[in-house]
Write a protein that holds these residues in place. Structure first.
Motif, PDB file in Angstrom:
ATOM      1  N   ASN A   1      -1.804 -17.096  -1.286  1.00 36.57           N
ATOM      2  CA  ASN A   1      -1.643 -15.645  -1.177  1.00 36.57           C
ATOM      3  C   ASN A   1      -3.006 -14.942  -1.205  1.00 36.57           C
ATOM      4  OD1 ASN A   1       1.018 -16.200  -1.208  1.00 36.57           O
ATOM      5  ND2 ASN A   1       1.445 -15.363  -3.217  1.00 36.57           N
TER       6      ASN A   1
ATOM      7  N   MET B   1      -4.302 -12.553   1.621  1.00 39.77           N
ATOM      8  CA  MET B   1      -4.718 -11.190   1.266  1.00 39.77           C
ATOM      9  C   MET B   1      -6.068 -10.879   1.907  1.00 39.77           C
ATOM     10  SD  MET B   1      -3.579  -8.789  -0.840  1.00 39.77           S
ATOM     11  CE  MET B   1      -3.486  -8.479  -2.562  1.00 39.77           C
TER      12      MET B   1
ATOM     13  N   LEU C   1      -5.568 -10.320   5.571  1.00 35.51           N
ATOM     14  CA  LEU C   1      -4.960  -9.001   5.797  1.00 35.51           C
ATOM     15  C   LEU C   1      -5.987  -7.890   5.596  1.00 35.51           C
ATOM     16  CD1 LEU C   1      -1.487  -9.487   4.049  1.00 35.51           C
ATOM     17  CD2 LEU C   1      -1.936  -9.329   6.493  1.00 35.51           C
TER      18      LEU C   1
ATOM     19  N   PHE D   1      -6.815  -5.278   8.377  1.00 30.82           N
ATOM     20  CA  PHE D   1      -6.676  -3.840   8.130  1.00 30.82           C
ATOM     21  C   PHE D   1      -7.939  -3.102   8.587  1.00 30.82           C
ATOM     22  CE2 PHE D   1      -7.669  -0.213   5.415  1.00 30.82           C
ATOM     23  CZ  PHE D   1      -6.584   0.598   5.678  1.00 30.82           C
TER      24      PHE D   1
ATOM     25  N   VAL E   1       0.268  -3.575   7.035  1.00 32.35           N
ATOM     26  CA  VAL E   1      -0.669  -4.501   6.388  1.00 32.35           C
ATOM     27  C   VAL E   1      -0.923  -4.082   4.941  1.00 32.35           C
ATOM     28  CG1 VAL E   1      -3.073  -5.270   6.408  1.00 32.35           C
ATOM     29  CG2 VAL E   1      -1.768  -5.302   8.503  1.00 32.35           C
ATOM     30  N   LEU E   2      -1.075  -2.779   4.707  1.00 32.08           N
ATOM     31  CA  LEU E   2      -1.308  -2.322   3.330  1.00 32.08           C
ATOM     32  C   LEU E   2      -0.099  -2.614   2.439  1.00 32.08           C
ATOM     33  CD1 LEU E   2      -3.216   1.068   3.606  1.00 32.08           C
ATOM     34  CD2 LEU E   2      -4.053  -1.093   2.700  1.00 32.08           C
TER      35      LEU E   2
ATOM     36  N   LEU F   1       2.102  -4.918   2.917  1.00 30.68           N
ATOM     37  CA  LEU F   1       2.175  -6.379   2.765  1.00 30.68           C
ATOM     38  C   LEU F   1       1.182  -6.857   1.688  1.00 30.68           C
ATOM     39  CD1 LEU F   1       3.844  -8.559   4.099  1.00 30.68           C
ATOM     40  CD2 LEU F   1       2.070  -8.854   5.802  1.00 30.68           C
ATOM     41  N   MET F   2       0.032  -6.222   1.673  1.00 29.52           N
ATOM     42  CA  MET F   2      -0.964  -6.574   0.647  1.00 29.52           C
ATOM     43  C   MET F   2      -0.433  -6.234  -0.750  1.00 29.52           C
ATOM     44  SD  MET F   2      -4.507  -5.439   2.498  1.00 29.52           S
ATOM     45  CE  MET F   2      -5.734  -6.155   1.422  1.00 29.52           C
TER      46      MET F   2
ATOM     47  N   LEU G   1       2.234  -8.736  -1.653  1.00 28.65           N
ATOM     48  CA  LEU G   1       1.571 -10.024  -1.905  1.00 28.65           C
ATOM     49  C   LEU G   1       0.929 -10.042  -3.296  1.00 28.65           C
ATOM     50  CD1 LEU G   1       1.320 -12.410  -0.037  1.00 28.65           C
ATOM     51  CD2 LEU G   1      -0.873 -11.564   0.727  1.00 28.65           C
TER      52      LEU G   1
END
Lengths: 649, 382
Positions: free
Chosen positions: A558, A562, A565, A569, B25-26, B28-29, B32
């Motif tokens: 994860n 992260m 991501l 972003f 995405v935010l 999902l972060m 997570l």
């Protein structure tokens, strides 16, 4: 009281405490331990008279020993053992003599009576010592203690540690953790101090008719002699011959056989054997053949330990003897290479080079026009990077592994790649800014590596567990994901320069400076996006082969996702126009937090299949990092918001 | 036609925006982070069910419960966003070729995750040397097994999967003279003796007490059953995932057994463990190598395989990898070897997706780097 007597007194107290419960089932030797009266031992009282000759230290450094499942030079073992105890690479004797790890270890082995008084046990809080009922008069809050100073509380320490270990790790107080640490290192040091007991012990037998009969014409006998006639000694004891001297010798033997097990320096004699033995283990197995010769050689060497020159010669001969069979089994070249590697101290030199480079950068900021200083700064950054890369390559050659098997190696790789990236940027831009950043980045990174190494105090070339024993996946997945971490860290560093520069008005009249910083942040982030994405997917492919699934939502997985991501972003927010120069710098700082969380933070949860990377000592530092960085993000966001309102207003 | 086209275009436009990508995405972060952080206390299985395999989850803000999207919803939205933005709306040009390829690779990756989640199974096979098996046991899923005693001492089994029990759907099969329905399914529970004050569902003086999921403690499910015949409930029972013996009920003069056990899957071949080797590094307990030498028997064909860490065996859509060994703590053998068995139709997709994504990223950023370096060179020469 001598060292041995103090030890015995502690052991007696421990033994008497549980005598009622365990007496019936204890073996004969333990029974003798209880029955005996502990009078002063017959070990020689001697001290080292001068410094160890350099050639002896050199020779002894290269003795192959086995620890943590791998064969390594004695110098490496000494280095990390001392680091574990005191947190540095050296110690000072009560006489003020500065000793390196090998000299200290030799003192522990050959002059334990003297070495037990060396202050080599670091205690971070004197309360720990006070809680054990010992005096801390004349000591600072954080100080070093000798084995002899802490020995009276040995049993109490063990009991306390046992109690504190019941508390879950995350709920332990700092004091409790320190007690546990102390209880771990004290037995290690005790074991080391008793390694050569077999060679130092001598017993007078003139008052024992039974033993005089067994060893005719002798008034003193050595440990090994008694061991060799042990069947006869046991027969005497089983016949009910409880003559005090005989009981005393048997008790001393029993005690010594429990200690001195950590230093495994006797290579296996049987073909195909892999396990090295300590002297105690060899004696327990009944020393024969080559092992017996070595043990007798050590005994003979230590008999004349008052003469340092003779002792040095004997130790050099011992080194030759011990390396002979090892030559057949392990690559002695790797042993010698490791000694040379640690002696060269490439990483220490890299740290100093980066520091000097940073100093030259600081002067350069005061005198921006100096071409000489600019050249020196670039040269020092390049030199530091060269030393670092040379060190990493040497480690790879010595280990036969990619440079990513431990967190320590990952830090080194991150620093090396970061510095090299900055130097490449400097090559394309030629503004001098990037070498100014490369030096502090290198210095900070190398300091972090040194701090990690000393605080952990464990061998950084340790053996790998079965699942990590694959050079292919280490070289592909771990290396690529590490480059992803590296780029995130570097982008965060450049973003700090951007934000702090803006905050403090650095180069206010030069907007191209900030544009250049922003472009570089984007470039580094793009580099990171490629490696973090590919590395994360490769990790899943590896997990599929090892654990039967591509993705298991494990904390480390994860963490990597992260990070990906985070990159995604920033890339999309930039393309969508949501992030411009300032916003991207803020996002890059936040990405630095994600990198820290993915690399260290998730390990602190101590769950999942990757929990082998857990490091408790880093928890506080990690939390501090989060707090500082979130503050930077908050302040930068507020400043950005203010500027935006001003522009609109 | 024009109107439809405009509507479709608007739909694609709104689902392909960068803003939506950033929002997904935010979120999902955030999911997570929560799912990772809570693994310390709740354990992996609970966290997976709550945050990662769920469409929505509830965020408790005091008395108010706010629904938030789970990873399943977010990943589906991301796939849609990616399809619309990265493949449909994007201009297909030489300079966007890398981006298109990357998006194709990520889409394949997400697709493989979905297929694996919906159709994949995984479990284990525990064998001592010399033993063989043609079935494997699920790690997490349970099933209700209804046993009908046959006259010859054998037993005919009817299996009801956990998903049916969870939804309370009545289960019936030809040859079964009754219908079984789960009135309540508990994910994690323990049977307890009922006191008079307890107002819970009590069966034979016991009830199933729900337990809070904890890290390191496997969740054991339980179920309350009712057996219905001709629209009338004839028996009520209670089963727990770790009970020692099945519950037996007398129906139509026959003794039927009911058991809640980990789901068992069939293998299209037999696996025989020939030997298992466990090696540690000399002088320490650090594991160095675990190797299972197995024979795969498919019909008349016998083939020897070597399964070790990072060296699985793949055959017929199944993958067998080395998972564990035991009994733990035993100094000497014989040891049993636990092989993980997974059946995943998209087993190799991630590997291919990885190549595609890597190629796309290198193509895109490599091109950008070349353009940048060229611009720098021109700037210097100017």
């Amino acid at each position: 009281m001598t060292r041995r007597d103090q030890d015995r007194a502690v052991l007696v107290r421990e033994a008497v405490a549980d005598r009622r419960r365990r007496l019936p089932s204890r073996p004969l030797w333990a029974l003798l331990t209880l029955l005996c009266s502990f009078t002063p031992g017959a070990a020689q009282q001697t001290e080292r008279t001068g410094p160890w000759p350099a050639e002896v230290l050199e020779a002894v450094s290269r003795i192959p020993v086995q620890e943590g499942g791998r064969v390594k030079p004695l110098a490496t073992l000494a280095r990390f053992q001392l680091m574990r105890l005191v947190g540095t690479h050296g110690c000072t004797t009560p006489r003020g003599e500065r000793l390196g790890p090998v000299a200290w270890l030799l003192d522990c082995l050959c002059f334990p009576e003297q070495a037990q008084h060396y202050a080599v046990i670091r205690v971070d809080d004197a309360q720990v010592v006070e809680s054990l009922g010992l005096s801390i008069a004349g000591k600072r809050r954080r100080d070093r203690y000798s084995y002899a100073e802490l020995l009276p509380a040995f049993a109490k320490l063990g009991r306390q540690a046992l109690r504190f270990e019941q508390t879950p790790r995350e709920q332990r107080t700092a004091l409790e953790s320190q007690v546990i640490r102390l209880a771990q290192v004290m037995p290690q040091l005790r074991d080391l101090l008793h390694t050569f007991d077999f060679a130092l012990e001598q017993w007078s037998i003139d008052r024992s008719p039974a033993l005089t009969k067994l060893f005719p014409g002798r008034d003193r006998v050595s440990f090994l002699e008694v061991i060799e006639r042990f069947a006869a000694v046991r027969a005497l004891l089983q016949q009910g011959d409880h003559e005090p001297r005989l009981l005393q010798i048997a008790s001393s033997l029993s005690e010594s056989m429990q200690l001195g097990r950590s230093l495994r320096f006797l290579p296996p004699v049987l073909p195909g054997g892999e396990r090295y033995l300590s002297a105690t283990e060899a004696i327990q197995d009944g020393p024969s053949g080559w092992h017996r010769t070595v043990l007798l050689q050590i005994e003979a060497a230590l008999r004349n330990r008052s003469d340092l020159a003779t002792l040095g010669q004997s130790l050099t001969e011992l080194q030759r003897t011990l390396r002979e069979p090892a030559a057949a089994r392990t690559a002695l070249r790797a042993i010698d290479g490791e000694v040379a590697f640690y002696r060269a101290d490439l990483f220490g030199k890299a740290l100093w080079t980066f520091l000097c480079g940073f100093l030259s950068c600081c002067i350069l900021w005061l005198r921006p026009g100096s071409r000489w200083l600019r050249g020196a700064s670039a040269l020092l950054a390049t030199g530091g990077a060269a030393l670092l890369v040379a060190g990493i390559v040497t480690r790879c050659v010595l280990r036969g592994r990619p440079p990513v098997t431990t967190p320590y190696e990952v830090i080194l790789l991150v620093v090396a790649v970061g510095v090299l990236l900055l130097l490449v940027v400097e090559l394309t831009r030629r503004t001098g800014v990037w070498t100014s950043l490369a030096n502090p980045f290198g210095a900070l990174g190398m300091w972090l590596a040194v701090w990690h190494e000393t605080s952990e105090g464990t061998d950084t070339m340790q053996q790998l567990v079965a699942v990590l024993d694959t050079n292919f996946w280490l070289a592909t997945h771990v290396t690529t994901i590490t480059l992803g971490y590296c780029a995130g860290t570097l982008a965060a560093l450049i973003a700090h320069v951007y934000l702090l520069g803006k905050l403090f008005g650095l180069r206010r009249g030069d907007p191209t400076f900030y544009t250049e910083l922003s472009h570089t942040i984007y470039g580094v982030l793009s580099f990171g996006l490629v490696f973090a994405t590919v590395g994360t997917i490769l990790g899943g492919v590896w997990a599929n082969d090892s654990w039967g699934r591509f993705w298991g939502w494990d904390p480390k997985e994860n963490g990597a996702l992260m990070l990906v991501l985070g990159y995604v972003f920033i890339a999309h927010a930039r393309m969508g126009g949501y992030l411009r120069e300032h916003g991207m710098a803020v996002a890059a700082v936040a990405l630095g937090i994600v990198v820290m969380w993915a690399f260290w933070g998730v390990n602190l949860y101590n769950v999942g299949l990757h929990s082998y990377g857990f490091t408790e000592t880093k928890a506080a530092a990690t939390r501090w990092y989060y707090a500082i960085e979130w503050t930077v993000v908050g302040v930068a966001l507020a400043a950005g918001w203010r500027r935006l309102r001003r522009e609109r207003g | 036609m024009t109107r439809l086209r405009r509507t479709v275009r608007q739909l694609v436009h709104s689902t392909s925006s960068y803003g939506l990508t950033c929002a997904i995405v935010l979120l999902l972060m955030g999911v997570l982070y929560l799912g990772t952080y809570q693994q310390r206390d709740l354990g992996l299985a609970t966290v997976q069910a709550r945050y990662f395999f769920s469409a929505f989850w509830w965020w408790r803000l005091g008395p108010i419960h706010v629904p938030l999207p789970g990873a399943l919803t977010l990943l589906s939205m991301l796939a849609l966003n990616l399809l619309c933005g990265g493949l449909l709306r994007i201009r297909w040009q030489a300079r966007t070729a890398g981006i298109v390829i990357v998006h194709l690779g990520v889409l394949a990756l997400l697709g493989s995750g979905l297929v694996s989640h919906l159709t994949g199974t995984n479990g284990y096979l525990k064998l001592f040397p010399g033993e063989q098996a043609a079935e494997y046991v699920s790690f997490r899923d349970f099933e209700l097994v209804i046993g009908e005693p046959l006259g010859d001492g054998g037993m005919r089994e009817f299996c009801v999967p956990e998903s049916v029990l969870r939804h309370g759907t009545p289960a019936h099969a030809p040859g079964l003279p009754f219908t079984v329905r789960a009135t309540r399914f508990l994910d994690s529970c323990v049977p307890q003796r009922a006191r008079t004050a307890d107002a819970r569902e009590v069966v034979d003086g016991f009830y199933l007490a729900g337990t809070r999921a904890r890290s390191g403690v496997p969740a054991v499910p339980g179920v309350y059953l009712e057996i219905v015949q001709a629209g009338r409930t004839v028996q009520r029972g209670m089963l727990w995932g770790r009970q020692r013996a099945p519950w037996t009920a007398e129906i139509d003069g026959s003794a039927w057994s009911f058991d809640l056990r980990p789901q068992v899957f069939d293998l299209p071949f037999t696996v025989r463990l020939e030997s298992f080797t466990k090696e540690t590094h000399p002088g320490v307990d650090t594991p160095r190598k675990f190797v299972s030498e197995v024979t795969r028997i498919a019909g008349d064909v016998r083939q020897n395989f070597h399964i070790a860490m990072n060296e699985p065996m793949r055959y017929g859509g199944f993958m067998l990898s080395q998972n564990s060994w035991g009994p733990q703590g035993a100094a000497r053998g014989p040891y049993w070897s636990m092989l993980e068995v997974s059946s995943n139709p998209t087993d190799q997709w991630p590997k291919y997706a990885c190549f595609v994504v890597a190629f796309g990223l290198l193509l895109h950023f490599g091109r950008k780097l070349i353009v940048y370096l060229e611009r720098q060179r021109r700037r210097r020469t100017a």
